[in-house]
Design a protein around this motif. Structure first.
Motif, mmCIF file in Angstrom:
data_model
loop_
_atom_site.group_PDB
_atom_site.id
_atom_site.type_symbol
_atom_site.label_atom_id
_atom_site.label_comp_id
_atom_site.label_asym_id
_atom_site.label_seq_id
_atom_site.Cartn_x
_atom_site.Cartn_y
_atom_site.Cartn_z
ATOM 1 N N LEU A 219 0.825 -1.197 0.000
ATOM 2 C CA LEU A 219 0.000 0.000 0.000
ATOM 3 C C LEU A 219 0.866 1.256 0.000
ATOM 4 C CD1 LEU A 219 -2.693 1.476 0.175
ATOM 5 C CD2 LEU A 219 -2.637 1.143 2.672
ATOM 6 N N LEU A 220 1.886 1.276 0.862
ATOM 7 C CA LEU A 220 2.767 2.446 0.912
ATOM 8 C C LEU A 220 3.640 2.537 -0.333
ATOM 9 C CD1 LEU A 220 3.797 2.619 4.674
ATOM 10 C CD2 LEU A 220 1.933 3.768 3.467
ATOM 11 N N LEU A 221 3.971 1.386 -0.928
ATOM 12 C CA LEU A 221 4.695 1.401 -2.195
ATOM 13 C C LEU A 221 3.854 2.075 -3.274
ATOM 14 C CD1 LEU A 221 6.931 0.588 -4.180
ATOM 15 C CD2 LEU A 221 5.892 -1.697 -4.301
ATOM 16 N N ALA A 222 2.578 1.727 -3.334
ATOM 17 C CA ALA A 222 1.676 2.344 -4.314
ATOM 18 C C ALA A 222 1.562 3.849 -4.076
ATOM 19 C CB ALA A 222 0.305 1.686 -4.249
ATOM 20 N N ARG A 223 1.473 4.255 -2.802
ATOM 21 C CA ARG A 223 1.372 5.683 -2.492
ATOM 22 C C ARG A 223 2.656 6.419 -2.857
ATOM 23 N NH1 ARG A 223 -1.802 5.843 3.374
ATOM 24 N NH2 ARG A 223 -3.780 4.950 2.603
ATOM 25 N N ALA A 224 3.796 5.775 -2.617
ATOM 26 C CA ALA A 224 5.073 6.399 -2.971
ATOM 27 C C ALA A 224 5.179 6.601 -4.481
ATOM 28 C CB ALA A 224 6.230 5.541 -2.462
ATOM 29 N N ILE A 225 4.756 5.607 -5.237
ATOM 30 C CA ILE A 225 4.789 5.722 -6.695
ATOM 31 C C ILE A 225 3.856 6.839 -7.167
ATOM 32 C CG2 ILE A 225 4.170 4.550 -8.845
ATOM 33 C CD1 ILE A 225 5.243 1.975 -7.615
ATOM 34 N N SER A 226 2.674 6.925 -6.556
ATOM 35 C CA SER A 226 1.738 7.989 -6.928
ATOM 36 C C SER A 226 2.331 9.362 -6.653
ATOM 37 C CB SER A 226 0.422 7.834 -6.151
ATOM 38 O OG SER A 226 -0.261 6.662 -6.538
ATOM 39 N N ARG A 227 3.016 9.492 -5.524
ATOM 40 C CA ARG A 227 3.620 10.778 -5.177
ATOM 41 C C ARG A 227 4.694 11.162 -6.197
ATOM 42 N NH1 ARG A 227 4.263 12.202 1.103
ATOM 43 N NH2 ARG A 227 2.131 11.410 0.911
ATOM 44 N N VAL A 228 5.468 10.154 -6.646
ATOM 45 C CA VAL A 228 6.510 10.406 -7.642
ATOM 46 C C VAL A 228 5.890 10.693 -9.004
ATOM 47 C CG1 VAL A 228 8.358 9.282 -8.947
ATOM 48 C CG2 VAL A 228 8.292 9.089 -6.452
ATOM 49 N N GLU A 229 4.893 9.897 -9.388
ATOM 50 C CA GLU A 229 4.271 10.065 -10.701
ATOM 51 C C GLU A 229 3.587 11.419 -10.826
ATOM 52 O OE1 GLU A 229 1.120 7.766 -13.680
ATOM 53 O OE2 GLU A 229 1.373 7.084 -11.602
ATOM 54 N N ASN A 230 2.969 11.893 -9.722
ATOM 55 C CA ASN A 230 2.278 13.178 -9.738
ATOM 56 C C ASN A 230 3.214 14.351 -9.510
ATOM 57 O OD1 ASN A 230 -0.195 11.879 -10.157
ATOM 58 N ND2 ASN A 230 -0.564 11.657 -7.954
ATOM 59 N N GLN A 231 4.504 14.046 -9.294
ATOM 60 C CA GLN A 231 5.532 15.064 -9.092
ATOM 61 C C GLN A 231 5.146 16.044 -7.977
ATOM 62 O OE1 GLN A 231 5.738 16.162 -13.447
ATOM 63 N NE2 GLN A 231 7.907 15.775 -13.137
ATOM 64 N N GLU A 232 4.731 15.475 -6.862
ATOM 65 C CA GLU A 232 4.370 16.288 -5.709
ATOM 66 C C GLU A 232 5.615 16.941 -5.107
ATOM 67 O OE1 GLU A 232 1.862 14.105 -3.067
ATOM 68 O OE2 GLU A 232 0.547 13.421 -4.681
ATOM 69 N N PRO A 233 5.451 17.979 -4.298
ATOM 70 C CA PRO A 233 6.600 18.756 -3.826
ATOM 71 C C PRO A 233 7.676 17.937 -3.113
ATOM 72 C CG PRO A 233 4.568 19.951 -3.397
ATOM 73 C CD PRO A 233 4.161 18.613 -3.911
ATOM 74 N N ASP A 234 7.277 16.876 -2.397
ATOM 75 C CA ASP A 234 8.271 16.101 -1.656
ATOM 76 C C ASP A 234 8.738 14.866 -2.423
ATOM 77 O OD1 ASP A 234 5.949 14.693 -1.521
ATOM 78 O OD2 ASP A 234 5.901 14.498 0.664
ATOM 79 N N ALA A 235 8.430 14.780 -3.726
ATOM 80 C CA ALA A 235 8.844 13.613 -4.515
ATOM 81 C C ALA A 235 10.363 13.517 -4.592
ATOM 82 C CB ALA A 235 8.242 13.688 -5.914
ATOM 83 N N SER A 236 11.035 14.657 -4.729
ATOM 84 C CA SER A 236 12.501 14.639 -4.810
ATOM 85 C C SER A 236 13.119 14.114 -3.517
ATOM 86 C CB SER A 236 13.035 16.036 -5.119
ATOM 87 O OG SER A 236 12.637 16.453 -6.411
ATOM 88 N N ALA A 237 12.567 14.536 -2.378
ATOM 89 C CA ALA A 237 13.081 14.051 -1.087
ATOM 90 C C ALA A 237 12.863 12.547 -0.953
ATOM 91 C CB ALA A 237 12.400 14.792 0.058
ATOM 92 N N LEU A 238 11.731 12.077 -1.426
ATOM 93 C CA LEU A 238 11.429 10.653 -1.379
ATOM 94 C C LEU A 238 12.420 9.861 -2.228
ATOM 95 C CD1 LEU A 238 9.546 8.287 -0.625
ATOM 96 C CD2 LEU A 238 8.095 8.957 -2.561
ATOM 97 N N LEU A 239 12.678 10.338 -3.450
ATOM 98 C CA LEU A 239 13.616 9.649 -4.339
ATOM 99 C C LEU A 239 15.040 9.709 -3.806
ATOM 100 C CD1 LEU A 239 12.128 10.902 -7.704
ATOM 101 C CD2 LEU A 239 12.214 8.513 -6.945
ATOM 102 N N THR A 240 15.401 10.834 -3.190
ATOM 103 C CA THR A 240 16.734 10.961 -2.602
ATOM 104 C C THR A 240 16.946 9.923 -1.502
ATOM 105 O OG1 THR A 240 16.886 13.319 -3.112
ATOM 106 C CG2 THR A 240 18.261 12.504 -1.311
#
Length: 344
Positions: free
Chosen positions: A25-46
């Motif tokens: 579930l959290l994997l899916a949410r993380a992917i959604s955050r990255v795909e939608n290019q939300e403000p904290d996506a860069s921090a998540l990928l880092t």
């Protein structure tokens, strides 16, 4: 606070822990955050990037109607039978008018539903060219960090020029099928040149022999050699460690036949992919393809940031006014672009 707000407010640290801990579930949410290019996506990928770099990435591309999704499903099942986990990123086309997309690959791959060792994600192109979405590479990083052994990226149905998958995958499969048109298309320069493995799917259909001969003729013209990685951008240029005249060490591109609907040839294809992975490691080519992926990622990040800064520097209505000045020939696109770049 509604459900959407709770999801958006979930800390990056919690998402990272969930991805690394195997929480789907959290994997899916993380992917959604990255795909939608939300403000904290860069921090998540880092935070996730240091945990990536272990998966083998397989690109599957080809024209519409070649049975890519069915073949990806069969290939994933073959990997699962071999005890490996599989992440799948399937790209679907986006309407240029409404921006919407029918995520049909998810429907076609329903045979994988319920398998805890498979995670499948459909993504829309969202206007990107080249057969992929602009966040495909980032989603692959998330799945890699999540610990999947193999990640399969299926492009949207492409033509002769959409070769972006070659800078994303370690092993690229180009899928053809009999009866799709003039076999001369098979020997055109373009998409077939990126293939590490050529596959004729739907090989039980009439015309298979003609398609096979056309592809084999193309390989003879090209010398049946490997696709060596050369990055033509400005950040990096890489050369193959394998000399062009060292026939014994070069990867031999061959044509394989499959019928994905009944698994004919699928296990042999999986073994060929694994043989290519071993060749990449032993020849030193794997390191160069990783350099290509990293250079491509850097270019995408820089391009996106430049676009963001330029957009932020233009006042409301400013772009429309600039376009109108160019239309009236009071300015020109080149000077206007230089002026915008000068502001950042």
């Amino acid at each position: 606070m509604n459900v959407v707000e709770r999801r958006a407010s979930m800390p990056v640290a919690a998402l990272v822990a969930g991805v690394l801990g195997g929480n789907r579930l959290l994997l899916a949410r993380a992917i959604s955050r990255v795909e939608n290019q939300e403000p904290d996506a860069s921090a998540l990928l880092t935070a996730l990037y240091p945990h990536s770099g272990k998966a083998h990435i397989i690109g599957v591309t080809g024209a519409p109607g070649t049975g890519k999704s069915t073949l990806v499903t069969a290939l994933a099942q073959s990997y699962r039978a071999a005890g490996m986990t599989v992440g799948i990123v399937a790209i679907d086309p986006t309407s240029p008018f409404t921006g919407g997309a029918l995520l049909g690959d998810r429907v076609r791959m329903r045979a994988l539903a319920g398998d805890a060792g498979v995670f499948m994600r459909s993504m829309a192109t969202r206007g990107s060219l080249g057969g992929l979405s602009k966040t495909t590479g980032d989603v692959v990083t998330v799945l890699d960090a999540a610990g999947f052994d193999r990640i399969i990226v299926e492009t949207v149905g492409v033509g002769q020029a959409e070769v972006e998958i070659a800078s994303t995958a370690h092993t690229t499969l180009v899928i053809e099928a009999p009866g799709l048109g003039d076999e001369v298309q098979a020997i055109k320069a373009g998409i077939l040149e990126i293939a590490d493995i050529l596959v004729v799917n739907k090989a039980d259909r009439p015309g298979m022999d003609r398609t096979l001969r056309a592809l084999e003729m193309m390989l003879e013209i090209e010398g049946n050699g490997a696709r060596y990685v050369r990055h033509h951008g400005q950040l990096l240029r890489v050369e193959s460690p394998v000399e062009s005249d060292d026939e014994d060490r070069r990867w031999k591109v061959i044509v394989m036949k499959t019928v994905a609907t009944d698994n004919t040839g699928v296990e042999e294809l999986r073994q060929r992919i694994e043989a290519h992975r071993h060749w990449l490691v032993e020849s030193g080519e794997m390191g160069l393809r990783e350099q290509l992926r990293i250079a491509n990622t850097l270019e995408n990040i820089i391009r996106a940031e430049l676009n963001r800064r330029i957009a932020a520097s233009i006042p409301a209505g400013g772009l429309d006014a600039l376009v109108e000045q160019i239309r009236r020939r009071e300015s020109d696109p080149y000077a206007a672009a230089a002026g915008l770049l000068a502001k950042i």
